[in-house]
Design a protein around this motif. Structure first.
Motif, PDB file in Angstrom:
ATOM      1  N   LEU A 183       0.853  -1.174   0.000  1.00  0.00           N
ATOM      2  CA  LEU A 183       0.000   0.000   0.000  1.00  0.00           C
ATOM      3  C   LEU A 183       0.895   1.230   0.000  1.00  0.00           C
ATOM      4  N   ILE A 184       0.741   2.065  -1.007  1.00  0.00           N
ATOM      5  CA  ILE A 184       1.517   3.306  -1.092  1.00  0.00           C
ATOM      6  C   ILE A 184       0.531   4.461  -0.928  1.00  0.00           C
ATOM      7  N   LEU A 238      -4.629  -5.172   5.956  1.00  0.00           N
ATOM      8  CA  LEU A 238      -3.942  -5.856   4.860  1.00  0.00           C
ATOM      9  C   LEU A 238      -3.567  -7.246   5.349  1.00  0.00           C
ATOM     10  N   GLY A 239      -4.238  -8.254   4.839  1.00  0.00           N
ATOM     11  CA  GLY A 239      -4.007  -9.605   5.318  1.00  0.00           C
ATOM     12  C   GLY A 239      -4.486  -9.703   6.750  1.00  0.00           C
ATOM     13  N   GLU A 240      -3.613 -10.141   7.633  1.00  0.00           N
ATOM     14  CA  GLU A 240      -3.949 -10.284   9.048  1.00  0.00           C
ATOM     15  C   GLU A 240      -3.580  -9.052   9.876  1.00  0.00           C
ATOM     16  N   LYS A 241      -2.807  -8.135   9.301  1.00  0.00           N
ATOM     17  CA  LYS A 241      -2.326  -6.962  10.039  1.00  0.00           C
ATOM     18  C   LYS A 241      -3.267  -5.781   9.866  1.00  0.00           C
ATOM     19  N   GLU A 242      -3.348  -4.973  10.917  1.00  0.00           N
ATOM     20  CA  GLU A 242      -4.149  -3.749  10.872  1.00  0.00           C
ATOM     21  C   GLU A 242      -3.216  -2.546  10.946  1.00  0.00           C
ATOM     22  N   ILE A 265       5.178   2.887   8.281  1.00  0.00           N
ATOM     23  CA  ILE A 265       5.386   1.790   7.345  1.00  0.00           C
ATOM     24  C   ILE A 265       5.609   2.322   5.924  1.00  0.00           C
ATOM     25  N   ALA A 266       4.808   3.320   5.531  1.00  0.00           N
ATOM     26  CA  ALA A 266       4.928   3.893   4.179  1.00  0.00           C
ATOM     27  C   ALA A 266       4.477   5.343   4.210  1.00  0.00           C
ATOM     28  N   VAL A 267       5.044   6.160   3.337  1.00  0.00           N
ATOM     29  CA  VAL A 267       4.670   7.571   3.233  1.00  0.00           C
ATOM     30  C   VAL A 267       4.367   7.915   1.780  1.00  0.00           C
ATOM     31  N   GLY A 268       3.475   8.878   1.607  1.00  0.00           N
ATOM     32  CA  GLY A 268       3.170   9.376   0.270  1.00  0.00           C
ATOM     33  C   GLY A 268       4.237  10.357  -0.185  1.00  0.00           C
ATOM     34  N   ARG A 307      -0.198  11.521   2.931  1.00  0.00           N
ATOM     35  CA  ARG A 307      -0.711  10.534   3.884  1.00  0.00           C
ATOM     36  C   ARG A 307       0.402   9.582   4.332  1.00  0.00           C
ATOM     37  N   ILE A 308       0.216   9.031   5.539  1.00  0.00           N
ATOM     38  CA  ILE A 308       1.229   8.184   6.167  1.00  0.00           C
ATOM     39  C   ILE A 308       0.557   6.916   6.690  1.00  0.00           C
ATOM     40  N   LEU A 309       1.127   5.757   6.352  1.00  0.00           N
ATOM     41  CA  LEU A 309       0.631   4.472   6.845  1.00  0.00           C
ATOM     42  C   LEU A 309       1.422   4.100   8.089  1.00  0.00           C
TER      43      LEU A 309
END
Length: 97
Positions: free
Chosen positions: A5-6, A78-82, A42-45, A11-13
């Motif tokens: 997920l990007i 995403l999958g089992e993780k929130e 985890i990820a940043v835009g 926005r920031i994950l």
């Protein structure tokens, strides 16, 4: 199936860091004794653009530990993780050791 997920714009994950529920010696800790409401980026835009079209970069990077607001964020599974998705301006601070 692995998904990546990007986030878009600024926005920031974030993956929330859960405080331990018991000590090393086995003593159960009450729910209210939790530490700071924190998470790991985890990820940043790429960032947002101002009126002139200049890119305003995101203030955090992947791997940073951040202080999160008590409420807010969009829950993403995403999958089992929130995870939680925040806007850059919603992140309260960066935590350093």
């Amino acid at each position: 199936m692995a998904k990546r997920l990007i986030p878009t714009l600024s926005r920031i994950l974030v993956e929330k860091i859960l405080p331990p529920s018991k000590t090393v010696s086995g003593i159960l800790l009450p729910e209210k004794s939790s530490m700071l409401n924190s998470g790991r980026v985890i990820a940043v835009g790429p960032g947002a653009r101002d009126r002139a079209g200049n890119l305003i970069p995101v203030s955090v990077k992947e791997g940073d530990n951040v202080l999160l607001p008590e409420f807010g964020g969009t829950q993403v599974k995403l999958g089992e993780k929130e995870f939680l998705l925040y806007r850059d301006e919603d992140i309260m601070a960066t935590l350093h050791d």
